[in-house]
Enzyme design. Sequence first.
Site, PDB file in Angstrom:
ATOM      1  N   CYS A 182       0.867  -1.185   0.000  1.00 45.95           N
ATOM      2  CA  CYS A 182       0.000   0.000   0.000  1.00 45.95           C
ATOM      3  C   CYS A 182       0.903   1.234   0.000  1.00 45.95           C
ATOM      4  O   CYS A 182       0.817   2.116   0.857  1.00 45.95           O
ATOM      5  CB  CYS A 182      -0.965   0.010   1.178  1.00 45.95           C
ATOM      6  SG  CYS A 182      -1.842  -1.560   1.416  1.00 45.95           S
ATOM      7  N   ALA A 183       1.807   1.268  -0.989  1.00 44.45           N
ATOM      8  CA  ALA A 183       2.963   2.174  -0.974  1.00 44.45           C
ATOM      9  C   ALA A 183       2.682   3.575  -1.502  1.00 44.45           C
ATOM     10  O   ALA A 183       3.415   4.506  -1.176  1.00 44.45           O
ATOM     11  CB  ALA A 183       4.100   1.556  -1.788  1.00 44.45           C
TER      12      ALA A 183
ATOM     13  N   ASP B 184       1.013  -1.262  -4.740  1.00 43.16           N
ATOM     14  CA  ASP B 184      -0.230  -0.569  -4.409  1.00 43.16           C
ATOM     15  C   ASP B 184      -1.315  -1.034  -5.369  1.00 43.16           C
ATOM     16  O   ASP B 184      -1.033  -1.351  -6.531  1.00 43.16           O
ATOM     17  CB  ASP B 184      -0.065   0.951  -4.503  1.00 43.16           C
ATOM     18  CG  ASP B 184      -1.150   1.692  -3.725  1.00 43.16           C
ATOM     19  OD1 ASP B 184      -0.892   2.071  -2.562  1.00 43.16           O
ATOM     20  OD2 ASP B 184      -2.255   1.874  -4.262  1.00 43.16           O
TER      21      ASP B 184
ATOM     22  N   CYS C 235      -3.261   5.625   9.407  1.00 40.35           N
ATOM     23  CA  CYS C 235      -3.444   7.028   9.813  1.00 40.35           C
ATOM     24  C   CYS C 235      -4.854   7.189  10.385  1.00 40.35           C
ATOM     25  O   CYS C 235      -5.548   8.156  10.120  1.00 40.35           O
ATOM     26  CB  CYS C 235      -3.175   7.987   8.656  1.00 40.35           C
ATOM     27  SG  CYS C 235      -4.149   7.678   7.179  1.00 40.35           S
TER      28      CYS C 235
END
Length: 429
Positions: free
Chosen positions: A254-255, A277, A375
Amino acid sequence: MKKQNNLRSLAAQAVELVVEQGQSLSNVLPPLQQKVADKDKALLQELCFGVLRTLSQLEWLINKLMSRPMTGKQRTVHYLIMVGFYQLLYTRVPPHAALAETVEGAVSIKRPQLKGLINGVLRQFQRQQETLLNEFATSDARFLHPGWLVKRLQNAYPTQWQRIIEANNQRPPMWLRVNRTHHTRDGWLGLLEDAGMKGYPHPDYPDAVRLETPAPVHALPGFAEGWVTVQDASAQGCAVFLAPQNGEHILDLCAAPGGKTTHILEVAPEADVLAVDIDEQRLSRVYDNLKRLGMKATVKQGDGRYPAQWCGEQQFDRILLDAPCSATGVIRRHPDIKWLRRDRDIAELAQLQAEILDAVWPRLKPGGTLVYATCSVLPEENRDQIKAFLQRTPDAALSETGTPDQPGQQNLPGGEEGDGFFYAKLIKK
Protein backbone atom coordinates in the site's frame (compact mmCIF):
# COMPACT_ATOMS: atom_id res chain seq x y z
CA MET A 1 -3.60 34.17 -20.25
CA LYS A 2 -5.72 32.27 -17.73
CA LYS A 3 -9.47 32.48 -17.92
CA GLN A 4 -10.94 34.69 -15.22
CA ASN A 5 -13.40 32.42 -13.47
CA ASN A 6 -15.43 33.28 -10.41
CA LEU A 7 -13.53 31.70 -7.50
CA ARG A 8 -16.61 31.43 -5.30
CA SER A 9 -18.58 29.45 -7.86
CA LEU A 10 -15.60 27.13 -8.47
CA ALA A 11 -15.28 26.52 -4.72
CA ALA A 12 -19.02 25.79 -4.52
CA GLN A 13 -18.75 23.28 -7.37
CA ALA A 14 -15.77 21.57 -5.71
CA VAL A 15 -17.55 21.19 -2.38
CA GLU A 16 -20.67 19.90 -4.13
CA LEU A 17 -18.63 17.19 -5.90
CA VAL A 18 -17.15 16.09 -2.57
CA VAL A 19 -20.35 16.12 -0.50
CA GLU A 20 -22.90 15.02 -3.09
CA GLN A 21 -20.82 12.68 -5.27
CA GLY A 22 -18.23 11.38 -2.81
CA GLN A 23 -15.21 12.58 -4.79
CA SER A 24 -12.02 13.42 -2.90
CA LEU A 25 -10.91 17.05 -2.81
CA SER A 26 -7.41 16.04 -3.93
CA ASN A 27 -8.95 14.82 -7.21
CA VAL A 28 -11.46 17.65 -7.62
CA LEU A 29 -9.33 20.69 -6.82
CA PRO A 30 -6.35 20.54 -9.26
CA PRO A 31 -8.42 20.76 -12.48
CA LEU A 32 -10.39 23.69 -11.04
CA GLN A 33 -7.16 25.47 -10.05
CA GLN A 34 -6.12 25.32 -13.71
CA LYS A 35 -9.05 27.61 -14.47
CA VAL A 36 -7.83 30.51 -12.35
CA ALA A 37 -4.83 32.84 -12.35
CA ASP A 38 -1.84 31.73 -10.28
CA LYS A 39 -2.41 34.53 -7.77
CA ASP A 40 -5.92 33.18 -7.03
CA LYS A 41 -5.05 29.50 -6.53
CA ALA A 42 -4.32 29.85 -2.82
CA LEU A 43 -7.66 31.58 -2.15
CA LEU A 44 -9.56 28.91 -4.10
CA GLN A 45 -7.86 26.23 -2.01
CA GLU A 46 -8.59 28.11 1.22
CA LEU A 47 -12.29 28.41 0.34
CA CYS A 48 -12.60 24.68 -0.50
CA PHE A 49 -10.70 23.45 2.56
CA GLY A 50 -12.37 25.98 4.84
CA VAL A 51 -15.93 25.18 3.77
CA LEU A 52 -15.30 21.44 4.20
CA ARG A 53 -13.67 22.02 7.59
CA THR A 54 -16.69 24.01 8.87
CA LEU A 55 -19.42 22.35 6.79
CA SER A 56 -21.60 21.43 9.81
CA GLN A 57 -21.75 25.07 10.89
CA LEU A 58 -22.48 26.40 7.40
CA GLU A 59 -25.23 23.80 6.89
CA TRP A 60 -26.73 24.73 10.27
CA LEU A 61 -26.78 28.42 9.28
CA ILE A 62 -28.49 27.70 5.96
CA ASN A 63 -31.17 25.69 7.75
CA LYS A 64 -31.77 28.62 10.12
CA LEU A 65 -31.93 31.28 7.41
CA MET A 66 -33.77 29.48 4.59
CA SER A 67 -37.22 27.96 4.79
CA ARG A 68 -36.42 25.16 2.32
CA PRO A 69 -33.19 23.73 0.88
CA MET A 70 -31.97 24.32 -2.66
CA THR A 71 -32.36 21.10 -4.66
CA GLY A 72 -31.89 19.73 -8.16
CA LYS A 73 -30.18 22.05 -10.62
CA GLN A 74 -30.12 24.80 -8.01
CA ARG A 75 -28.09 22.69 -5.57
CA THR A 76 -24.79 24.42 -6.40
CA VAL A 77 -26.34 27.66 -5.07
CA HIS A 78 -26.66 25.94 -1.67
CA TYR A 79 -22.87 25.52 -1.59
CA LEU A 80 -22.29 29.00 -3.02
CA ILE A 81 -24.14 30.47 -0.03
CA MET A 82 -21.89 28.36 2.24
CA VAL A 83 -18.84 29.87 0.54
CA GLY A 84 -20.31 33.30 1.30
CA PHE A 85 -20.84 32.45 4.98
CA TYR A 86 -17.30 31.07 5.25
CA GLN A 87 -15.75 34.25 3.88
CA LEU A 88 -17.75 36.44 6.26
CA LEU A 89 -16.85 34.28 9.25
CA TYR A 90 -13.28 33.15 8.69
CA THR A 91 -11.41 35.18 6.06
CA ARG A 92 -9.95 38.65 5.76
CA VAL A 93 -11.86 39.26 2.53
CA PRO A 94 -13.69 42.57 3.11
CA PRO A 95 -17.41 41.83 3.66
CA HIS A 96 -18.56 43.98 0.72
CA ALA A 97 -16.18 42.11 -1.63
CA ALA A 98 -17.19 38.71 -0.24
CA LEU A 99 -20.85 39.58 -0.78
CA ALA A 100 -20.40 41.01 -4.27
CA GLU A 101 -18.22 38.15 -5.57
CA THR A 102 -20.44 35.45 -4.08
CA VAL A 103 -23.58 37.00 -5.58
CA GLU A 104 -21.78 37.29 -8.92
CA GLY A 105 -20.98 33.58 -8.68
CA ALA A 106 -24.63 32.89 -9.51
CA VAL A 107 -23.96 34.15 -13.05
CA SER A 108 -21.01 31.76 -13.48
CA ILE A 109 -23.18 28.76 -12.59
CA LYS A 110 -25.96 30.03 -14.89
CA ARG A 111 -28.37 30.93 -12.09
CA PRO A 112 -28.46 34.76 -12.42
CA GLN A 113 -32.12 34.81 -11.35
CA LEU A 114 -30.99 33.72 -7.84
CA LYS A 115 -28.63 36.65 -7.24
CA GLY A 116 -31.26 38.42 -5.13
CA LEU A 117 -31.84 35.33 -3.00
CA ILE A 118 -28.11 34.86 -2.31
CA ASN A 119 -27.68 38.53 -1.47
CA GLY A 120 -30.69 38.44 0.86
CA VAL A 121 -29.53 35.36 2.79
CA LEU A 122 -25.99 36.69 3.26
CA ARG A 123 -27.22 40.11 4.41
CA GLN A 124 -29.69 38.47 6.80
CA PHE A 125 -26.77 36.50 8.26
CA GLN A 126 -24.76 39.71 8.74
CA ARG A 127 -27.66 41.27 10.65
CA GLN A 128 -28.25 38.24 12.89
CA GLN A 129 -24.66 36.98 13.15
CA GLU A 130 -24.14 37.38 16.90
CA THR A 131 -27.46 35.77 17.85
CA LEU A 132 -26.98 32.90 15.41
CA LEU A 133 -23.42 32.14 16.56
CA ASN A 134 -24.46 32.12 20.22
CA GLU A 135 -27.18 29.59 19.42
CA PHE A 136 -24.81 27.51 17.27
CA ALA A 137 -22.31 27.28 20.16
CA THR A 138 -24.77 25.05 22.07
CA SER A 139 -25.90 22.92 19.10
CA ASP A 140 -24.76 19.37 18.25
CA ALA A 141 -23.24 20.74 15.05
CA ARG A 142 -20.64 22.76 17.00
CA PHE A 143 -18.08 19.93 16.85
CA LEU A 144 -17.88 20.27 13.03
CA HIS A 145 -17.86 16.45 12.71
CA PRO A 146 -20.57 13.99 11.63
CA GLY A 147 -22.47 12.58 14.61
CA TRP A 148 -21.37 8.97 14.04
CA LEU A 149 -17.70 9.96 14.25
CA VAL A 150 -18.21 12.07 17.39
CA LYS A 151 -19.82 9.00 19.06
CA ARG A 152 -16.96 6.72 18.05
CA LEU A 153 -14.37 9.17 19.37
CA GLN A 154 -16.30 9.60 22.64
CA ASN A 155 -16.40 5.81 23.12
CA ALA A 156 -12.73 5.29 22.25
CA TYR A 157 -11.32 8.30 24.12
CA PRO A 158 -13.67 9.28 26.99
CA THR A 159 -11.27 11.92 28.35
CA GLN A 160 -9.55 13.00 25.11
CA TRP A 161 -12.24 13.08 22.42
CA GLN A 162 -12.73 16.85 22.56
CA ARG A 163 -8.99 17.44 22.17
CA ILE A 164 -8.96 15.17 19.11
CA ILE A 165 -11.91 17.02 17.57
CA GLU A 166 -10.30 20.40 18.25
CA ALA A 167 -7.06 19.19 16.63
CA ASN A 168 -8.99 17.92 13.59
CA ASN A 169 -10.54 21.37 13.14
CA GLN A 170 -7.18 23.17 13.11
CA ARG A 171 -4.95 23.92 10.14
CA PRO A 172 -2.10 21.41 9.98
CA PRO A 173 1.57 22.27 10.40
CA MET A 174 3.94 21.59 7.48
CA TRP A 175 6.42 18.81 8.22
CA LEU A 176 9.39 17.91 6.06
CA ARG A 177 11.80 14.98 5.89
CA VAL A 178 15.46 15.78 5.32
CA ASN A 179 17.17 13.29 3.00
CA ARG A 180 20.02 12.02 5.16
CA THR A 181 21.93 10.79 2.10
CA HIS A 182 22.42 14.47 1.13
CA HIS A 183 22.51 16.43 4.40
CA THR A 184 22.30 16.09 8.13
CA ARG A 185 19.12 17.59 9.54
CA ASP A 186 21.09 20.36 11.26
CA GLY A 187 22.97 21.08 8.03
CA TRP A 188 19.73 21.46 6.06
CA LEU A 189 18.21 23.64 8.81
CA GLY A 190 21.15 25.98 8.25
CA LEU A 191 20.33 26.15 4.53
CA LEU A 192 16.70 26.85 5.43
CA GLU A 193 17.76 29.73 7.66
CA ASP A 194 19.98 31.10 4.86
CA ALA A 195 16.83 31.10 2.68
CA GLY A 196 15.05 33.28 5.27
CA MET A 197 12.89 30.53 6.81
CA LYS A 198 12.84 28.84 10.19
CA GLY A 199 12.30 25.19 11.07
CA TYR A 200 12.22 23.05 14.20
CA PRO A 201 13.50 19.46 14.60
CA HIS A 202 11.20 16.71 15.93
CA PRO A 203 12.43 15.17 19.22
CA ASP A 204 11.63 11.55 18.23
CA TYR A 205 11.93 11.32 14.45
CA PRO A 206 15.52 12.03 13.35
CA ASP A 207 14.80 13.39 9.85
CA ALA A 208 11.69 15.47 10.66
CA VAL A 209 11.55 19.28 10.49
CA ARG A 210 8.50 21.49 11.10
CA LEU A 211 8.39 24.76 9.21
CA GLU A 212 7.51 27.77 11.34
CA THR A 213 5.35 28.98 8.43
CA PRO A 214 4.19 26.68 5.59
CA ALA A 215 5.90 27.49 2.29
CA PRO A 216 5.61 26.38 -1.35
CA VAL A 217 7.93 23.46 -2.11
CA HIS A 218 9.86 25.39 -4.78
CA ALA A 219 11.03 27.77 -2.03
CA LEU A 220 12.61 24.93 -0.01
CA PRO A 221 16.40 24.54 -0.43
CA GLY A 222 17.14 21.61 -2.74
CA PHE A 223 13.57 20.33 -3.10
CA ALA A 224 13.93 19.66 -6.84
CA GLU A 225 17.28 17.95 -6.17
CA GLY A 226 15.74 15.58 -3.62
CA TRP A 227 17.27 17.09 -0.48
CA VAL A 228 13.91 17.28 1.28
CA THR A 229 10.40 15.78 1.02
CA VAL A 230 7.05 16.93 2.38
CA GLN A 231 5.91 14.25 4.84
CA ASP A 232 4.13 14.50 8.16
CA ALA A 233 6.23 13.66 11.22
CA SER A 234 3.97 10.77 12.25
CA ALA A 235 4.26 9.16 8.81
CA GLN A 236 8.04 9.23 9.28
CA GLY A 237 7.60 6.93 12.28
CA CYS A 238 6.95 4.03 9.89
CA ALA A 239 10.56 3.83 8.65
CA VAL A 240 11.86 4.47 12.18
CA PHE A 241 10.01 1.41 13.54
CA LEU A 242 10.79 -0.67 10.45
CA ALA A 243 14.56 0.03 10.86
CA PRO A 244 15.52 -1.18 7.35
CA GLN A 245 19.08 -2.39 6.71
CA ASN A 246 21.20 -2.40 3.56
CA GLY A 247 21.03 -5.62 1.58
CA GLU A 248 17.61 -6.65 2.91
CA HIS A 249 14.56 -7.57 0.83
CA ILE A 250 11.82 -5.17 1.93
CA LEU A 251 8.14 -5.01 0.95
CA ASP A 252 6.33 -1.66 1.14
CA LEU A 253 2.68 -2.61 0.77
CA CYS A 254 0.00 0.00 0.00
CA ALA A 255 2.96 2.17 -0.97
CA ALA A 256 1.45 5.07 -2.97
CA PRO A 257 2.29 7.93 -3.16
CA GLY A 258 5.78 6.73 -2.22
CA GLY A 259 6.75 8.86 0.78
CA LYS A 260 7.51 5.82 2.93
CA THR A 261 9.19 3.93 0.05
CA THR A 262 11.68 6.75 -0.42
CA HIS A 263 12.21 7.11 3.35
CA ILE A 264 13.14 3.41 3.54
CA LEU A 265 15.70 3.97 0.77
CA GLU A 266 17.11 7.06 2.48
CA VAL A 267 17.70 5.00 5.65
CA ALA A 268 18.98 1.93 3.74
CA PRO A 269 20.08 3.00 0.23
CA GLU A 270 21.21 -0.54 -0.68
CA ALA A 271 18.01 -2.29 0.37
CA ASP A 272 16.06 -4.16 -2.32
CA VAL A 273 12.59 -2.59 -2.07
CA LEU A 274 9.36 -3.81 -3.69
CA ALA A 275 6.63 -1.12 -3.59
CA VAL A 276 3.09 -2.40 -4.23
CA ASP A 277 -0.23 -0.57 -4.41
CA ILE A 278 -3.65 -1.52 -5.73
CA ASP A 279 -4.26 1.90 -7.35
CA GLU A 280 -2.41 2.09 -10.66
CA GLN A 281 -3.03 5.83 -11.04
CA ARG A 282 -1.48 6.63 -7.65
CA LEU A 283 1.56 4.51 -8.52
CA SER A 284 2.60 7.24 -10.97
CA ARG A 285 3.37 9.37 -7.91
CA VAL A 286 5.65 6.63 -6.55
CA TYR A 287 7.64 6.80 -9.80
CA ASP A 288 7.71 10.62 -9.58
CA ASN A 289 9.05 10.55 -6.01
CA LEU A 290 11.69 7.94 -6.83
CA LYS A 291 12.81 9.98 -9.84
CA ARG A 292 13.07 13.27 -7.93
CA LEU A 293 15.14 11.59 -5.22
CA GLY A 294 17.27 9.61 -7.69
CA MET A 295 16.30 6.24 -6.19
CA LYS A 296 15.43 2.80 -7.53
CA ALA A 297 12.78 0.36 -6.37
CA THR A 298 10.64 -2.29 -8.02
CA VAL A 299 7.11 -0.89 -8.34
CA LYS A 300 4.09 -3.12 -9.02
CA GLN A 301 0.32 -2.82 -9.09
CA GLY A 302 -1.34 -5.44 -6.93
CA ASP A 303 -3.92 -6.34 -4.29
CA GLY A 304 -2.40 -6.94 -0.86
CA ARG A 305 -4.76 -9.88 -0.28
CA TYR A 306 -3.21 -11.87 -3.14
CA PRO A 307 0.61 -11.65 -2.87
CA ALA A 308 1.19 -14.63 -5.18
CA GLN A 309 -0.04 -12.43 -8.05
CA TRP A 310 2.72 -9.85 -7.60
CA CYS A 311 5.64 -11.57 -5.84
CA GLY A 312 5.23 -15.29 -6.46
CA GLU A 313 6.66 -17.15 -3.46
CA GLN A 314 9.19 -14.44 -2.52
CA GLN A 315 9.84 -13.80 1.18
CA PHE A 316 10.99 -10.58 2.81
CA ASP A 317 13.21 -9.53 5.71
CA ARG A 318 10.90 -6.64 6.54
CA ILE A 319 7.37 -5.64 5.54
CA LEU A 320 5.74 -2.24 5.96
CA LEU A 321 1.96 -2.50 5.72
CA ASP A 322 0.48 1.00 5.68
CA ALA A 323 -3.01 -0.43 5.65
CA PRO A 324 -6.06 1.09 3.92
CA CYS A 325 -7.98 2.84 6.69
CA SER A 326 -10.56 5.48 7.62
CA ALA A 327 -7.86 8.22 7.67
CA THR A 328 -9.51 9.65 10.80
CA GLY A 329 -6.07 10.73 12.06
CA VAL A 330 -5.45 13.12 9.15
CA ILE A 331 -8.75 15.03 9.07
CA ARG A 332 -7.03 18.36 9.73
CA ARG A 333 -5.01 17.76 6.55
CA HIS A 334 -7.94 16.34 4.53
CA PRO A 335 -11.22 17.76 5.93
CA ASP A 336 -13.22 16.07 3.16
CA ILE A 337 -12.64 12.75 5.00
CA LYS A 338 -15.35 13.75 7.51
CA TRP A 339 -17.94 13.78 4.73
CA LEU A 340 -16.58 10.95 2.54
CA ARG A 341 -16.54 8.29 5.28
CA ARG A 342 -19.60 6.50 6.64
CA ASP A 343 -20.03 4.63 9.93
CA ARG A 344 -20.43 1.33 8.08
CA ASP A 345 -17.03 1.79 6.40
CA ILE A 346 -15.14 1.06 9.62
CA ALA A 347 -16.15 -2.61 9.88
CA GLU A 348 -15.47 -3.11 6.15
CA LEU A 349 -12.01 -1.52 6.46
CA ALA A 350 -11.18 -3.62 9.54
CA GLN A 351 -12.12 -6.77 7.61
CA LEU A 352 -9.92 -5.74 4.66
CA GLN A 353 -6.99 -4.95 6.98
CA ALA A 354 -7.28 -8.38 8.63
CA GLU A 355 -7.34 -10.12 5.23
CA ILE A 356 -4.19 -8.29 4.08
CA LEU A 357 -2.37 -9.00 7.36
CA ASP A 358 -3.18 -12.72 7.12
CA ALA A 359 -2.16 -12.84 3.45
CA VAL A 360 1.26 -11.17 3.80
CA TRP A 361 2.39 -12.64 7.14
CA PRO A 362 3.52 -15.92 5.47
CA ARG A 363 5.77 -13.77 3.18
CA LEU A 364 7.82 -12.59 6.18
CA LYS A 365 10.99 -14.58 6.91
CA PRO A 366 11.41 -16.11 10.40
CA GLY A 367 13.02 -13.44 12.58
CA GLY A 368 11.69 -10.75 10.24
CA THR A 369 9.84 -7.55 11.14
CA LEU A 370 6.38 -6.40 10.00
CA VAL A 371 5.25 -2.88 10.85
CA TYR A 372 1.47 -2.42 10.65
CA ALA A 373 0.55 1.26 10.36
CA THR A 374 -2.59 3.32 9.78
CA CYS A 375 -3.44 7.03 9.81
CA SER A 376 -6.55 6.20 11.87
CA VAL A 377 -7.39 6.92 15.51
CA LEU A 378 -10.13 4.27 15.77
CA PRO A 379 -9.36 1.17 17.91
CA GLU A 380 -11.22 -1.18 15.54
CA GLU A 381 -8.55 -0.53 12.91
CA ASN A 382 -5.63 -0.38 15.32
CA ARG A 383 -5.31 -1.96 18.77
CA ASP A 384 -8.32 -4.26 18.34
CA GLN A 385 -6.99 -5.33 14.94
CA ILE A 386 -3.52 -6.22 16.26
CA LYS A 387 -4.89 -7.89 19.40
CA ALA A 388 -7.02 -10.20 17.24
CA PHE A 389 -4.10 -10.88 14.87
CA LEU A 390 -1.78 -11.86 17.75
CA GLN A 391 -4.45 -14.21 19.14
CA ARG A 392 -4.84 -16.09 15.85
CA THR A 393 -1.15 -16.00 14.80
CA PRO A 394 1.03 -18.10 17.14
CA ASP A 395 4.34 -17.18 15.45
CA ALA A 396 3.76 -13.39 15.80
CA ALA A 397 5.16 -11.40 18.71
CA LEU A 398 4.85 -7.72 19.59
CA SER A 399 8.09 -5.70 19.72
CA GLU A 400 8.79 -2.20 21.13
CA THR A 401 5.23 -0.94 20.62
CA GLY A 402 2.80 -1.31 23.50
CA THR A 403 1.80 -4.37 25.55
CA PRO A 404 -0.27 -7.48 24.67
CA ASP A 405 -3.28 -5.83 26.36
CA GLN A 406 -2.68 -2.49 24.64
CA PRO A 407 -0.67 -3.40 21.54
CA GLY A 408 0.88 -0.74 19.33
CA GLN A 409 1.61 2.96 19.68
CA GLN A 410 -1.25 5.39 19.02
CA ASN A 411 -0.31 8.97 18.16
CA LEU A 412 -3.18 11.46 18.41
CA PRO A 413 -3.33 14.57 16.20
CA GLY A 414 -2.64 17.85 17.89
CA GLY A 415 -1.09 21.28 17.77
CA GLU A 416 2.35 21.41 16.20
CA GLU A 417 2.83 17.66 16.55
CA GLY A 418 2.24 15.08 13.84
CA ASP A 419 -1.00 13.61 12.56
CA GLY A 420 -2.98 10.83 14.21
CA PHE A 421 -1.16 7.58 13.46
CA PHE A 422 -0.88 4.02 14.75
CA TYR A 423 2.07 1.61 14.56
CA ALA A 424 2.52 -1.98 15.70
CA LYS A 425 5.89 -3.66 15.26
CA LEU A 426 5.60 -7.44 14.95
CA ILE A 427 8.40 -10.02 14.88
CA LYS A 428 8.05 -13.49 13.35
CA LYS A 429 9.23 -16.13 15.82
